[in-house]
Design an enzyme around this catalytic site. Structure first.
Site, PDB file in Angstrom:
ATOM      1  N   ASP A 131       0.843  -1.180   0.000  1.00  0.00           N
ATOM      2  CA  ASP A 131       0.000   0.000   0.000  1.00  0.00           C
ATOM      3  C   ASP A 131       0.893   1.250   0.000  1.00  0.00           C
ATOM      4  OD1 ASP A 131      -3.219   0.582   1.640  1.00  0.00           O
ATOM      5  OD2 ASP A 131      -2.118   1.768   0.168  1.00  0.00           O
ATOM      6  N   GLU A 143     -10.695   6.845   4.551  1.00  0.00           N
ATOM      7  CA  GLU A 143      -9.698   6.207   5.411  1.00  0.00           C
ATOM      8  C   GLU A 143      -9.770   6.706   6.854  1.00  0.00           C
ATOM      9  OE1 GLU A 143      -6.606   5.960   1.665  1.00  0.00           O
ATOM     10  OE2 GLU A 143      -5.905   5.270   3.600  1.00  0.00           O
TER      11      GLU A 143
END
Ligand code: GLC
Length: 748
Positions: free
Chosen positions: A326, A522
């Protein structure tokens, strides 16, 4: 985006002669650049290969092409293939060739100007031409987060976020959505979608809850049809095939208290039972890439977890695609900012094949090279990573058709895609309350519409919308809920709108309040301190209530919110989730053009303090997983605040069949199918069996009790009613070895 090697459609657009000429000119340019920057400059390239080498021959098996290409690659060629950088970090652009970089991405805020499909396609093609100018001409693979449509592109079709798609319980629809998204991505040249998120969100305080299809593994597993939509039945075999990404491996939705990038503290049995099944299904469907999770499992970061990444994902599950880290996740491994050679070695040796750096590629390549030459990363690991990456590039058809297939560019925001999105919005709506049958509304009604999200395409689209965090306001093209209402009614002048509810009086048939959350993404969406409505919404709702007019609430949010205290003041409640650009899908349900069919993908808590609350955990939510009303039901009372006692089952005809879904050292997961084998309908069932010393460690789609060494599972609220021949399933994990118990089934 390219067509498959077997499809000559695009050949007419990119005659190989033109491509070879372009490449020859660029090789001269690349040769000049190679003497450029000091650190980590690749070895001087060999002369440009003559055309017609085995790796360039599309008629050869992919494995042979990979082997031939690998044999021609220098170490720097190979290290570059494992490097993914943000488009805007590439300065100068020629560094793409000079450093042999194999992948580019656009992160959440990466864009082009003007922001339209054509500019994205031109940008892609320009980058690809640079990549093709390297001695071996290996095309770059470009990734982006198209997580609810091609959401970086203004004017693209935006679909409900995953939580809404989970509410549809319609995997075939989700596959069609994936196909449509792939067409819009292909129309901009891009090859790779960092989607679907297969997270199993277990605590809705988590800011990424809306990226999850549901809280129980069978729902995200079912929705892996999105992978097939993106890739096609076989990667690269058809037009507009886009590489899919199963993310984030593993356990991102199970962190304690729903803290984003937190710690998932579970036994291996629970981790396997709850979070692994969707990835297992995605691998079975041939997903081409897997992105790792920032989160930790019992304190070990996924990006450092060789057991989970190499032994389980690549070994046990047989994943043959490639693993990507990521965004700057490698930097987190030592708890310090920035990345080091040691962190790179840890991640690559754990099984990361491509690193999303995403900025300082010179430093990264210098450190990576140092780790390999020092023997801390085996050459075999580098070759394995390259083999995985190159295999996907060949399968995608990137070598044969590296440039945008412009025949798909016009699909971006097309009427056909918007119509599909509107259907997805309809099916995603979950009706939770409808006292007095106030819904469906009459199209002749005199309506008062209020709420901050009634006329706000940004709010109804949520995060990851023309920007990472999304934002309120007219961020892109589409139809707001209010516009949908006005288009649906007989006389639009009968619809009054005031965001705050000012001006309402008792003369209206009903008030429609569209309230909920403003966009986030997020960790910025983490809500550890509570999940109630904001002050504006509460003020608006109070004004509407004071008028005495029936109030219909449309909740635009990325998750269940804490509305227990306000619910008695509402005649109806429709969970709308984050519907995207086609707000008319909401009004289709409000006016009964489509009777609601959505079912809750998440348990709806009584209050944030009840989180985590999940199906089968023994808690009693306000609305259970799988709950949802439709029109024509007898008016359902709001669920009683105290749990209704489970009726003692009277003998009824049903059978229960056990199936071992997976097993591991010391534990196993089972799926049990209950079938109504009688001639009459069942309103409930229970299954009991001798545990033979085993312990059930987790269970879903039912309620477990144990006594005297026997387990008894009773139906969940949503799956008790079984007509003759109908079936329901529940699942559990247990210690010990999977047996073949002889269950007793009793129906009521
Ligand atoms: C983000 C997200 C991930 C996304 C990636 C690239 O931080 O965690 O889902 O694909 O970065 O944008």
């Amino acid at each position: 985006m390219r067509l498959s090697p077997h499809h000559d459609g695009a050949a007419r657009r990119f005659p190989s002669a033109r491509r070879r000429v372009t490449a020859a000119v660029a090789v001269c340019v690349a040769g000049l650049v190679l003497s450029g920057p000091a650190t980590a400059v690749p070895e001087r390239a060999a002369a440009a290969p003559a055309a017609g080498l085995p790796y360039q021959d599309a008629s050869l098996p992919v494995a042979d092409r990979v082997n031939d290409l690998l044999s021609r690659m220098t170490l720097d060629d190979k290290l570059g293939q494992m490097t993914q950088i943000e488009k805007d970090a590439l300065v100068p652009r020629s560094d793409l060739a000079a450093y042999r970089i194999g992948s580019v991405l656009s992160g959440g805020d990466s864009t082009v100007s003007p922001n339209n499909a054509q500019t994205w396609a031109d940008t892609y093609d320009s980058l690809q031409q640079t990549a093709l100018a390297t001695p071996l001409g290996i095309p770059v693979i470009y990734g982006i987060d198209a997580v609810h449509g091609h959401n970086a592109v203004r004017g693209a079709t935006l679909y409900p976020h995953n939580i809404g798609l989970g509410a549809t319980r319609d995997p075939a629809l989700v596959q069609r959505v994936g196909r449509a998204v792939a067409e819009e991505i292909s129309g901009t040249g891009i090859d790779w979608d960092f989607a679907p998120c297969l997270c199993v969100a277990r605590d809705v305080r988590w800011g990424r809850t809306y990226e999850s299809y549901g809280e129980s593994p069978e729902l995200p597993s079912a929705m892996t049809t999105f992978v097939t939509g993106l890739q096609g039945d076989t990667l690269g075999a058809g037009p507009a095939s886009v590489l899919a990404t199963a993310k984030h491996y593993l356990g991102d939705g199970g962190t304690t208290a729903g803290v984003d990038q937190g710690d998932t503290q579970l036994s291996e049995a629970e981790l396997r039972a709850i979070h692994l099944p969707p990835f297992k299904e995605a691998v079975r469907r041939g997903v081409g890439s897997v992105m790792l999770s920032y989160s930790r499992w019992n304190g070990v970061r996924s990006h450092a977890d060789r057991y989970l990444v190499t032994d389980v994902l690549k070994g046990e599950l047989g994943f043959t695609g490639f693993v990507v880290s990521d965004w700057a996740a490698v930097d987190q491994l030592d708890g310090q900012s920035g990345f080091t050679g040691a962190e790179i070695s840890t991640a690559v040796n754990a099984g990361v094949d491509m690193v999303m750096v995403p900025h300082d590629y010179k430093k990264f390549l210098g450190l990576l090279r140092g780790e390999v030459t020092a023997g801390r990363i085996p050459q075999a690991r580098i070759d394995d990573a390259n083999r995985r990456i190159l295999t996907k590039k060949f399968q995608l058809g990137l070598f044969e058709h590296p440039l945008t297939d412009r025949s798909f560019t016009a699909t971006v925001g097309s009427a056909a895609h918007r119509s599909l999105a509107r259907q997805a919005v309809r099916e995603s709506q979950v009706l939770l309350k409808n006292d007095g049958g106030v819904l469906p509304l009459a199209k002749s009604a005199r309506l008062f519409v209020a709420g901050k999200s009634a006329d706000d395409i940004g709010n109804q689209s949520g995060g990851w919308t023309v920007g990472w965090q999304g934002r309120s306001g007219p961020v892109t093209d589409g139809t707001t809920v209010l516009q949908g209402i006005r288009a649906a009614v007989t006389d639009p002048s009968q619809v009054t709108y005031d965001r705050y509810g000012n001006g309402i009086d008792s003369g209206y048939t009903a008030a429609v309040a569209v309230v909920g959350e403003t966009p986030y993404a997020e960790g910025r969406g983490d809500r550890p301190g509570g999940l109630g409505l904001d002050q504006e919404d509460l003020g608006t709702l109070a004004r509407l209530k004071a008028s005495g007019v029936p109030v219909v609430v449309v909740l635009v949010s990325g998750r269940p919110l804490d509305i227990t205290a306000q619910l008695p003041d509402w005649e109806a409640l429709l969970a709308s989730w984050l519907p995207g650009t086609e707000g008319a899908g909401v009004s289709d349900v409000l006016f009964g053009d489509y009777a609601p069919t959505g079912k809750l993908p998440m348990s709806w808590m009584r209050g944030a303090s009840q989180e985590p609350v999940n199906d089968g955990d023994g808690k009693t939510p306000l609305f259970p997983y799988g709950y949802g009303l439709t029109y024509g039901n007898a008016p359902e009372p709001t669920p009683t605040p105290t749990p209704t006692p489970t009726p003692t089952p009277s003998p009824g005809a049903c059978t229960a069949t056990f199936r071992t879904a997976s097993s591991w050292q010391g534990g196993y997961q089972a799926e049990v199918t209950v079938e109504n084998t009688g001639s009459g309908a069942l309103t409930g069932w229970s299954v009991d069996w001798d545990l033979a010393g085993a312990t059930v460690t987790s269970l879903w789609n039912g309620t477990l009790t144990t006594a005297q060494g026997r387990a008894t599972v009773r139906n969940a609220a949503f799956d008790g009613a079984l007509s003759p021949g109908a079936r329901a399933t529940f699942g559990f994990t247990a210690t010990g070895t999977a047996g073949t118990p002889t269950p007793h089934c009793a129906g009521t």
